[in-house]
Motif scaffolding. Sequence first.
Motif, PDB file in Angstrom:
ATOM      1  N   ALA A  26       0.839  -1.201   0.000  1.00 48.96           N
ATOM      2  CA  ALA A  26       0.000   0.000   0.000  1.00 48.96           C
ATOM      3  C   ALA A  26       0.874   1.252   0.000  1.00 48.96           C
ATOM      4  N   ASP A  27       0.440   2.244  -0.750  1.00 49.51           N
ATOM      5  CA  ASP A  27       1.114   3.539  -0.758  1.00 49.51           C
ATOM      6  C   ASP A  27       0.730   4.295   0.509  1.00 49.51           C
ATOM      7  N   LEU A  28       1.718   4.883   1.172  1.00 50.58           N
ATOM      8  CA  LEU A  28       1.447   5.596   2.419  1.00 50.58           C
ATOM      9  C   LEU A  28       0.674   6.879   2.152  1.00 50.58           C
ATOM     10  N   SER A  29      -0.423   7.058   2.859  1.00 49.45           N
ATOM     11  CA  SER A  29      -1.192   8.301   2.704  1.00 49.45           C
ATOM     12  C   SER A  29      -0.429   9.489   3.261  1.00 49.45           C
TER      13      SER A  29
ATOM     14  N   VAL B  91      18.100   1.934  -9.897  1.00 48.79           N
ATOM     15  CA  VAL B  91      18.413   1.675  -8.502  1.00 48.79           C
ATOM     16  C   VAL B  91      18.021   2.893  -7.692  1.00 48.79           C
ATOM     17  N   ILE B  92      17.214   2.711  -6.663  1.00 47.97           N
ATOM     18  CA  ILE B  92      16.840   3.818  -5.778  1.00 47.97           C
ATOM     19  C   ILE B  92      17.710   3.736  -4.532  1.00 47.97           C
ATOM     20  N   GLY B  93      18.250   4.855  -4.143  1.00 48.13           N
ATOM     21  CA  GLY B  93      19.000   4.890  -2.892  1.00 48.13           C
ATOM     22  C   GLY B  93      20.273   4.097  -2.921  1.00 48.13           C
ATOM     23  N   ALA B  94      20.870   3.887  -4.079  1.00 48.54           N
ATOM     24  CA  ALA B  94      22.074   3.075  -4.162  1.00 48.54           C
ATOM     25  C   ALA B  94      23.270   3.786  -3.557  1.00 48.54           C
TER      26      ALA B  94
ATOM     27  N   THR C 240      12.220   2.419   0.549  1.00 45.62           N
ATOM     28  CA  THR C 240      11.043   1.632   0.181  1.00 45.62           C
ATOM     29  C   THR C 240       9.829   2.531   0.017  1.00 45.62           C
ATOM     30  N   THR C 241       9.688   3.500   0.899  1.00 50.84           N
ATOM     31  CA  THR C 241       8.532   4.404   0.822  1.00 50.84           C
ATOM     32  C   THR C 241       8.495   5.112  -0.526  1.00 50.84           C
ATOM     33  N   LEU C 242       9.650   5.644  -0.960  1.00 44.59           N
ATOM     34  CA  LEU C 242       9.687   6.319  -2.247  1.00 44.59           C
ATOM     35  C   LEU C 242       9.437   5.342  -3.389  1.00 44.59           C
ATOM     36  N   ALA C 243      10.067   4.174  -3.322  1.00 42.67           N
ATOM     37  CA  ALA C 243       9.910   3.203  -4.402  1.00 42.67           C
ATOM     38  C   ALA C 243       8.449   2.786  -4.557  1.00 42.67           C
TER      39      ALA C 243
ATOM     40  N   PRO D 224      13.653  10.109   8.174  1.00 38.27           N
ATOM     41  CA  PRO D 224      12.211   9.805   8.134  1.00 38.27           C
ATOM     42  C   PRO D 224      11.760   8.783   9.158  1.00 38.27           C
ATOM     43  N   LEU D 225      12.520   7.692   9.332  1.00 41.40           N
ATOM     44  CA  LEU D 225      12.106   6.666  10.287  1.00 41.40           C
ATOM     45  C   LEU D 225      12.037   7.234  11.697  1.00 41.40           C
ATOM     46  N   ALA D 226      13.061   8.007  12.101  1.00 41.53           N
ATOM     47  CA  ALA D 226      13.073   8.580  13.449  1.00 41.53           C
ATOM     48  C   ALA D 226      11.910   9.546  13.645  1.00 41.53           C
ATOM     49  N   LEU D 227      11.641  10.365  12.649  1.00 41.38           N
ATOM     50  CA  LEU D 227      10.515  11.299  12.753  1.00 41.38           C
ATOM     51  C   LEU D 227       9.182  10.557  12.856  1.00 41.38           C
ATOM     52  N   ALA D 228       9.051   9.484  12.104  1.00 37.83           N
ATOM     53  CA  ALA D 228       7.810   8.705  12.163  1.00 37.83           C
ATOM     54  C   ALA D 228       7.610   8.095  13.546  1.00 37.83           C
ATOM     55  N   ILE D 229       8.695   7.625  14.163  1.00 35.29           N
ATOM     56  CA  ILE D 229       8.594   7.029  15.496  1.00 35.29           C
ATOM     57  C   ILE D 229       8.204   8.082  16.525  1.00 35.29           C
ATOM     58  N   VAL D 230       8.857   9.247  16.456  1.00 35.37           N
ATOM     59  CA  VAL D 230       8.524  10.325  17.394  1.00 35.37           C
ATOM     60  C   VAL D 230       7.079  10.763  17.196  1.00 35.37           C
ATOM     61  N   ALA D 231       6.650  10.842  15.944  1.00 34.73           N
ATOM     62  CA  ALA D 231       5.258  11.214  15.678  1.00 34.73           C
ATOM     63  C   ALA D 231       4.305  10.171  16.253  1.00 34.73           C
TER      64      ALA D 231
END
Length: 955
Positions: free
Chosen positions: A295-298, A325-328, A338-341, A497-504
């Motif tokens: 699923a694409d993240l809203s 290649v994304i993020g190579a 993964t989120t962008l891909a 992004p991961l750290a911000l998502a966790i804090v959120a």
Amino acid sequence: MSRNRAAAMPSTGQLAGHQPLPEPLWFTVLGPVRAWRGDAEIDLGAPQQRAVLALLLVRAGQPAGIAEIVDTVWGQDPPATAVNAVHRSIGLLRRALQPELTARDSGRWVVRSAGGYRLDVDADTVDLLRFRRLMTQARTAIADGRPAAAQLAQALELWQGPIADGIGADVRCQPVFTAVEREYLAAARAAADLATATGEIETLLPAVEQAADRAPLDEPLQARLILMLAASGHQAAALDRYQAVRGRLADELGVDPGAELSAARDEVLRPPSPQLPPARAPEPAATVAPAQLPADLSTFIGRESELAEALALHSGDTGAPTTVVIGAIGGMAGIGKTTLAVHWAHRVAHRYPDGQLYVNLRGFGPDAQVMDPGEAIRRILETFEVPPARIPADLDARAALYRSTLAGRRMLILLDNARDTAQVRPLLPGAATCLVLVTSRDRLPGLIASDGAHPITLDLLSTDEARQLLVRRLGADRVAAEPEAVEEMITHCARLPLALAIVAAHAATRPQLSLEALAEELRDTGSRLDLLTTGDAHTDVRAVFSWSYRSLTPPAARLFRLLGLHPGPDISALAAASLAALPARGVQPVLAELERAGLVTEHLHGRYTLHDLLRTYAADLATTDETGEQRRAAVGRTLDHYLHISYGANRVLNPVRTPIALAAPQPEVVLQPPTDYPQAIDWFATEHAVLLASIDHAAAHGFDAAAWQLAWTLTDFQQLRGLFDNEIAAQLVAVAATERLGEVTMRAYAHGRLAYAHTRLGRFDGARTHLDLALDLQRETGDAAGQAYVQLNLGMLAERQGRHTEALGHARQALDLFLLADHRRGQANALSAIGWLHAQLGDDRQARTACRQALAVFQELDDRSGQASTWDSLGYAHHQLGEHAEAINCYQQCLELIRELGDRHGEATALTHLGDTHQAMGAPDLAGKVWQAALEILDDLGHPDAAAVRVRLDG
């Protein structure tokens, strides 16, 4: 109009939908770097300016940073003046493109952007962009079943030679240029394929033949040309082409023709088959159209430039292959690959009606069970209802069946979390109708080099993007209510992004908790990673980092831990070798392994950096896995590295300075000090932020001698660059360190340097306080020369406050003390100050006498800094006497020396005085240009003297 320009520049009629502007500009980089205004070619100046323009052209409307321009134009050994040279080249280019510009104007075409410069162009202005637009139109036509040969021919005809021809092979071999050359070859191959498939050979043969002549060792292109020649009835020419390529491969590479080239020759030699009625196509098998995308993240936000680059790749705007290649390169853990891909895949999924495949290759994960590529293929084949009995056991045979199954299908394949190139390569389909997206923490260099993958670098979110992420998850009202806390949360999460998502998530599940309280929890660096946990290994920052860490070899794991002890913000390979007690040659493979794992980033050539949270994670590992003795030894080696190289570099900058004694470095420390002035300036400029951090680091870890000695080594460079706020910060640490060590003489010196910096910044009360302290300490030691330097500083302070007679008294006291101490350089400094102060008091003849005496001593001592300062004073005295020609000569002598020294503040001062003399001579335009140059330097330094120069310009 020249023949080449006529071939390269579109006519007004060709630019459909665009009204011609008066005197339009047209740029070419697909061949020689040239520009025209209307029908007149523009003189673009020296090769250096053309190289800068070439980079901006191939950047195609995107910004090029100053560091990238320097690296591209000068490579690994730029001069100390490279940044200034870039600015000069930009200014000259602007005025070449728009002669009506003044020195203060930036103009229409070359604009500042993202810390660098951007050429504001489009496909109606640049041949490269027009080439790409034609290629996009051709691909769209092919996909829709419409004719495309004419567009391909027009695109290839835009090439008038090698990319950026004429600017030097060392520049053109940079990746940014070679990537465009690959676009050309890919376009030529695509044209050959279309010609062979549709029979439109005559339209495309000349362009393909020209491309093949320019790439004589490109076997795939040569093979296609051979088939085109044969299909057009020129079998003899086709065989001659094969023999020529075969001979060149043998002579230049020592190899035989590959399979593709040999197959083309065999096809030419094969006798024609009798004409048979076309076979009836087999009935299509049952169609399976999988839709496996996650699923694409809203809450997806930002990544606009990366997404635009990705979509351009899909649409063919860059002419790149379909494997991406994304993020190579920038794909560290938690960055959002993964989120962008997934978001990208959903954006383009409708273009792949035969389905979308998704495979998590588990290259990095909590269970360390990397998926075998054969197992991944088996799962895909089962998706297409291939019976298990038909799936071969051998990997190569299984991969061949996979490619056959996808042949002719328009499929999107997302290969997520790849470990390395070997895992991905068997999963690449053979069909050009498929789009493959790969995410990995590894750079996957093999996939890029051998399979045409296009890397997309993912960096941290911008501050605005990070704020929008929190808005999406917490609501605009809650974020707007506590803006300071939000900024602090973003800072402590380092925009990951991961750290911000966790804090959120923490904030969302605790709505009663203020964001300020959450920000306060994040302030503690030691417990920050504990807060960034969720209980889920896949979304726990420390756990996600650990997946990469566990994949390392022992030497790489140890270096990563020790990097957590480095003061930052980045580190050279040699400093990393000293930190880990590795040989200079042995550290590079270890750093490369860390970069492949996404744990460090080579953000500049030979310089590596860690994300802030990764640094915290590394420091935690160092605390648990290294003993206290091991940690202290590593810090000591690092400080030895910086101190001894910094000391050597300072001796190059100022060889007449009184030396200090250093303890011998630890034996494992790697030292390669600069050997000449430009190298020394460049080294200090590169390492400056690290050296400042090292001074604080040394004091905090009990290395007080290293703390004040590092501050001592930095003074000349910081004075040359006008970095007086940095000088104050360094010398405050030095004062505290020398006081703890009981080093009275060096504490007096540090107070004197603090006073000098305060004076240069106009902070006179602080300057007086430190001068009084310095004078008391120098009298305590009985050091006559030390007291004399304090008197000189007292004189400079009085002069800055307009008390010139008092200042002259201090300078004379300084001269007496220097004579008592038999200190020749000090005597020259005092005489130079006396000359300047006489000039300020209107006694210009005595000023000239004292300055000439000082100049003679400085020349005897080969003190170029002292000579430069004295030439400036002498110029001022001549100016006051109305001897303007002599004044200009003095200022030019001063500027020549100062620019060699890299003294930017001194250069601004001399330029200001030179402008004053031009104004007095009745040349206000020339004065304005000189003052503007001075103002740009002072503004760049953030120096208060800028205000006085701005008044001159406004007046």
